[in-house]
Write a protein that holds these residues in place. Structure first.
Motif, PDB file in Angstrom:
ATOM      1  N   LYS A  43       0.869  -1.173   0.000  1.00 59.42           N
ATOM      2  CA  LYS A  43       0.000   0.000   0.000  1.00 59.42           C
ATOM      3  C   LYS A  43       0.908   1.227   0.000  1.00 59.42           C
ATOM      4  O   LYS A  43       1.793   1.369   0.841  1.00 59.42           O
ATOM      5  CB  LYS A  43      -0.892  -0.004   1.242  1.00 59.42           C
ATOM      6  CG  LYS A  43      -1.940   1.087   1.240  1.00 59.42           C
ATOM      7  CD  LYS A  43      -2.894   0.921   2.413  1.00 59.42           C
ATOM      8  CE  LYS A  43      -4.026   1.919   2.344  1.00 59.42           C
ATOM      9  NZ  LYS A  43      -4.973   1.723   3.459  1.00 59.42           N
ATOM     10  N   THR A  62       0.404  -5.044   2.873  1.00 61.61           N
ATOM     11  CA  THR A  62      -0.510  -3.895   2.900  1.00 61.61           C
ATOM     12  C   THR A  62      -0.825  -3.416   4.298  1.00 61.61           C
ATOM     13  O   THR A  62      -1.302  -2.297   4.467  1.00 61.61           O
ATOM     14  CB  THR A  62      -1.837  -4.205   2.168  1.00 61.61           C
ATOM     15  OG1 THR A  62      -2.449  -5.334   2.773  1.00 61.61           O
ATOM     16  CG2 THR A  62      -1.569  -4.502   0.685  1.00 61.61           C
ATOM     17  N   LYS A  78       1.839   5.389   0.144  1.00 60.58           N
ATOM     18  CA  LYS A  78       1.505   6.469   1.088  1.00 60.58           C
ATOM     19  C   LYS A  78       0.197   7.171   0.719  1.00 60.58           C
ATOM     20  O   LYS A  78      -0.512   7.669   1.579  1.00 60.58           O
ATOM     21  CB  LYS A  78       2.651   7.480   1.143  1.00 60.58           C
ATOM     22  CG  LYS A  78       3.868   6.974   1.891  1.00 60.58           C
ATOM     23  CD  LYS A  78       4.924   8.062   2.008  1.00 60.58           C
ATOM     24  CE  LYS A  78       6.061   7.660   2.901  1.00 60.58           C
ATOM     25  NZ  LYS A  78       6.988   6.717   2.283  1.00 60.58           N
ATOM     26  N   ASN A  79      -0.132   7.185  -0.582  1.00 53.46           N
ATOM     27  CA  ASN A  79      -1.361   7.858  -1.028  1.00 53.46           C
ATOM     28  C   ASN A  79      -2.603   6.971  -0.887  1.00 53.46           C
ATOM     29  O   ASN A  79      -3.680   7.346  -1.322  1.00 53.46           O
ATOM     30  CB  ASN A  79      -1.205   8.347  -2.468  1.00 53.46           C
ATOM     31  CG  ASN A  79      -1.068   7.203  -3.465  1.00 53.46           C
ATOM     32  OD1 ASN A  79      -1.138   6.027  -3.112  1.00 53.46           O
ATOM     33  ND2 ASN A  79      -0.849   7.555  -4.715  1.00 53.46           N
ATOM     34  N   GLY A  80      -2.439   5.785  -0.304  1.00 52.72           N
ATOM     35  CA  GLY A  80      -3.569   4.905  -0.070  1.00 52.72           C
ATOM     36  C   GLY A  80      -3.860   3.939  -1.204  1.00 52.72           C
ATOM     37  O   GLY A  80      -4.736   3.078  -1.079  1.00 52.72           O
ATOM     38  N   GLN A  81      -3.139   4.076  -2.308  1.00 56.78           N
ATOM     39  CA  GLN A  81      -3.339   3.156  -3.418  1.00 56.78           C
ATOM     40  C   GLN A  81      -2.479   1.911  -3.229  1.00 56.78           C
ATOM     41  O   GLN A  81      -1.607   1.866  -2.368  1.00 56.78           O
ATOM     42  CB  GLN A  81      -3.030   3.840  -4.747  1.00 56.78           C
ATOM     43  CG  GLN A  81      -4.023   4.953  -5.070  1.00 56.78           C
ATOM     44  CD  GLN A  81      -3.898   5.419  -6.504  1.00 56.78           C
ATOM     45  OE1 GLN A  81      -2.817   5.724  -6.969  1.00 56.78           O
ATOM     46  NE2 GLN A  81      -5.025   5.475  -7.199  1.00 56.78           N
ATOM     47  N   THR A  93       3.287   0.127   6.865  1.00 57.63           N
ATOM     48  CA  THR A  93       3.321   1.475   6.274  1.00 57.63           C
ATOM     49  C   THR A  93       4.278   1.461   5.088  1.00 57.63           C
ATOM     50  O   THR A  93       5.277   0.753   5.092  1.00 57.63           O
ATOM     51  CB  THR A  93       3.773   2.520   7.294  1.00 57.63           C
ATOM     52  OG1 THR A  93       5.005   2.103   7.875  1.00 57.63           O
ATOM     53  CG2 THR A  93       2.729   2.695   8.370  1.00 57.63           C
TER      54      THR A  93
END
Length: 115
Positions: free
Chosen positions: A10, A111, A12-15, A114
């Motif tokens: 995953k 995922t 940092k932008n959540g994708q 971090t």
């Protein structure tokens, strides 16, 4: 020698995205970014299906004179991009590594960590 595996991550932008790694740990194919984990998992499935078929690859020159390849699904959508190679023949050897390692069922889900 160890077999290849997928690292599902995953950003940092959540994708979500994944890398296919060879048995030596080298990244041999990188995915696009996906909005959902399920979409990234579908991308891995598509690589597993298409990787053994050499007709699904296209070697391309980069702007700086190096080479890379893309793996395309049957609908011609790009599902993975290689690293840069100094020669076209080196890129073709990279394709052979994806052909060999792509079908692996070893998916390592990172995922929850971090990015």
């Amino acid at each position: 020698m160890a077999n290849g595996h997928y690292d599902l991550k995953k950003a940092k932008n959540g994708q979500f995205h994944f890398n296919l790694k060879a048995g030596n740990g080298e990244i041999i194919l990188t995915s696009e970014m996906y909005a959902s984990k399920a979409s990234a998992e579908n991308g891995i499935s598509s690589v597993q299906t298409n990787a053994p078929e050499e007709a699904q690859y296209e070697v391309k020159p980069s702007k700086d004179g190096q080479f890379y390849f893309v793996l395309k699904a049957k609908n011609h959508q790009v599902i993975g991009v290689s690293e840069m190679y100094t020669t076209e023949s080196a890129a073709k050897k990279g394709i052979l590594s994806v052909v060999k390692n792509g079908p692996t069922a070893d998916i390592r889900d990172h995922t929850q960590q971090t990015a």
